[in-house]
Design a protein around this motif. Structure first.
Motif, PDB file in Angstrom:
ATOM      1  N   ALA A  14       0.859  -1.182   0.000  1.00 41.66           N
ATOM      2  CA  ALA A  14       0.000   0.000   0.000  1.00 41.66           C
ATOM      3  C   ALA A  14       0.896   1.233   0.000  1.00 41.66           C
ATOM      4  O   ALA A  14       1.909   1.273   0.697  1.00 41.66           O
ATOM      5  CB  ALA A  14      -0.908   0.011   1.230  1.00 41.66           C
ATOM      6  N   ALA A  28      -3.819  -4.840   8.037  1.00 45.38           N
ATOM      7  CA  ALA A  28      -4.642  -3.711   7.582  1.00 45.38           C
ATOM      8  C   ALA A  28      -5.546  -4.160   6.425  1.00 45.38           C
ATOM      9  O   ALA A  28      -6.281  -5.132   6.578  1.00 45.38           O
ATOM     10  CB  ALA A  28      -3.753  -2.531   7.197  1.00 45.38           C
ATOM     11  N   ASN A  29      -5.454  -3.503   5.268  1.00 49.14           N
ATOM     12  CA  ASN A  29      -6.338  -3.854   4.152  1.00 49.14           C
ATOM     13  C   ASN A  29      -5.841  -5.025   3.318  1.00 49.14           C
ATOM     14  O   ASN A  29      -6.518  -5.445   2.380  1.00 49.14           O
ATOM     15  CB  ASN A  29      -6.535  -2.633   3.240  1.00 49.14           C
ATOM     16  CG  ASN A  29      -7.316  -1.529   3.924  1.00 49.14           C
ATOM     17  OD1 ASN A  29      -8.195  -1.802   4.741  1.00 49.14           O
ATOM     18  ND2 ASN A  29      -7.008  -0.281   3.594  1.00 49.14           N
ATOM     19  N   TYR A  30      -4.642  -5.517   3.639  1.00 48.79           N
ATOM     20  CA  TYR A  30      -4.122  -6.690   2.917  1.00 48.79           C
ATOM     21  C   TYR A  30      -4.505  -7.950   3.685  1.00 48.79           C
ATOM     22  O   TYR A  30      -4.129  -8.113   4.853  1.00 48.79           O
ATOM     23  CB  TYR A  30      -2.610  -6.606   2.786  1.00 48.79           C
ATOM     24  CG  TYR A  30      -1.970  -7.901   2.330  1.00 48.79           C
ATOM     25  CD1 TYR A  30      -2.270  -8.464   1.085  1.00 48.79           C
ATOM     26  CD2 TYR A  30      -1.069  -8.578   3.153  1.00 48.79           C
ATOM     27  CE1 TYR A  30      -1.689  -9.650   0.682  1.00 48.79           C
ATOM     28  CE2 TYR A  30      -0.476  -9.769   2.756  1.00 48.79           C
ATOM     29  CZ  TYR A  30      -0.795 -10.297   1.518  1.00 48.79           C
ATOM     30  OH  TYR A  30      -0.227 -11.475   1.116  1.00 48.79           O
ATOM     31  N   TYR A  31      -5.249  -8.833   3.011  1.00 48.44           N
ATOM     32  CA  TYR A  31      -5.654 -10.092   3.636  1.00 48.44           C
ATOM     33  C   TYR A  31      -5.408 -11.240   2.673  1.00 48.44           C
ATOM     34  O   TYR A  31      -5.900 -11.242   1.546  1.00 48.44           O
ATOM     35  CB  TYR A  31      -7.134 -10.071   4.035  1.00 48.44           C
ATOM     36  CG  TYR A  31      -7.597 -11.396   4.595  1.00 48.44           C
ATOM     37  CD1 TYR A  31      -7.189 -11.817   5.861  1.00 48.44           C
ATOM     38  CD2 TYR A  31      -8.419 -12.233   3.846  1.00 48.44           C
ATOM     39  CE1 TYR A  31      -7.588 -13.040   6.376  1.00 48.44           C
ATOM     40  CE2 TYR A  31      -8.826 -13.463   4.351  1.00 48.44           C
ATOM     41  CZ  TYR A  31      -8.402 -13.857   5.616  1.00 48.44           C
ATOM     42  OH  TYR A  31      -8.795 -15.077   6.119  1.00 48.44           O
TER      43      TYR A  31
END
Length: 237
Positions: A14, A28-31
């Protein structure tokens, strides 16, 4: 011996303008359901923070948080009353325990700060929060791995509430080194900060990671100019 390879380009990424970050594990927004953790190693973030910017005050609990600056100066402040600047050649540890608040900012307005932030799941919860930082200059060994973290307050480096050991190494010559695990139930995560390393037939380059378990001894062939972080952590916890 079992292994899992994480090439640098497969990490989560990101770019928020002020923060350019890569995540080896989900964060965070990485899964990625296949990349939640490696044993007790939960987070391995590779962050670059713009001049004068940073993370405002935010909470943590029940996590061992290790910060290793690679360049620049990072200013830390927390609810325990600690204010400090850490730089390349230092290591910082924070046991969040029953809960803390802290902030992290680039101390300099005119240059970036680059760092690794690592989270390890603790073996004990709700401990009294604690903070420590040290310079590694007295621990460094030329062309050798040297310990920077352990579970023992009386041992070399900083300590955490987990049966984990971290070692660093910078190599100005081609070398072959063997790492022996401290605990047969642990695994080793090899992270290449710079250079090239061959481990068990896996050729690793800058920012690649390799997890290894179900073995006791691991041979690493390191090329001139390599810098490597070794993280031994419990696989069952």
């Amino acid at each position: 011996m079992k292994t899992i390879l994480h090439k640098s380009e497969t990490r989560g990424h990101a770019n928020h303008g002020w923060l350019d970050t890569h995540h080896t594990f989900s964060f965070a927004n990485y899964y990625n359901p296949e990349r939640i953790h490696f044993g007790a190693l939960r987070v391995l973030n590779d962050d670059t923070i713009a001049g004068g910017r940073g993370f405002g005050t935010h909470p943590h609990d029940n996590m061992e948080i290790i910060t290793i600056p690679l360049s620049g100066d990072l200013e830390h402040s927390d609810s325990m009353g600690n204010t400090a600047v850490i730089k390349e050649g230092d290591v910082q540890v924070m046991s969040a325990g029953s809960g803390i608040f802290h902030s992290e900012y680039n101390k300099n307005a005119d240059k970036q700060v680059s760092l690794l932030q690592i989270w390890v799941l603790p073996e004990r919860k709700q401990v009294t929060p604690r903070y420590d930082q040290i310079s590694l200059s007295d621990l460094e060994k030329e062309n050798e791995f040297y310990q920077i973290l352990s579970p023992n307050p009386d041992d070399a480096g900083v300590w955490i509430y987990q049966q984990a050991w971290f070692c660093m190494g910078k190599f100005s010559e081609d070398k072959t080194r063997t790492y022996q695990l401290k605990n047969e139930n642990n695994g080793l995560y090899v992270f290449v900060i710079d250079g090239k390393v061959n481990v068990g037939g896996n050729r690793l380059e800058k920012r690649d990671g390799l997890g290894i378990w179900e073995t006791q001894n691991i041979e690493l062939s390191l090329t001139k100019g390599s810098q490597v972080l070794l993280m031994e952590v419990p696989m069952r916890f």
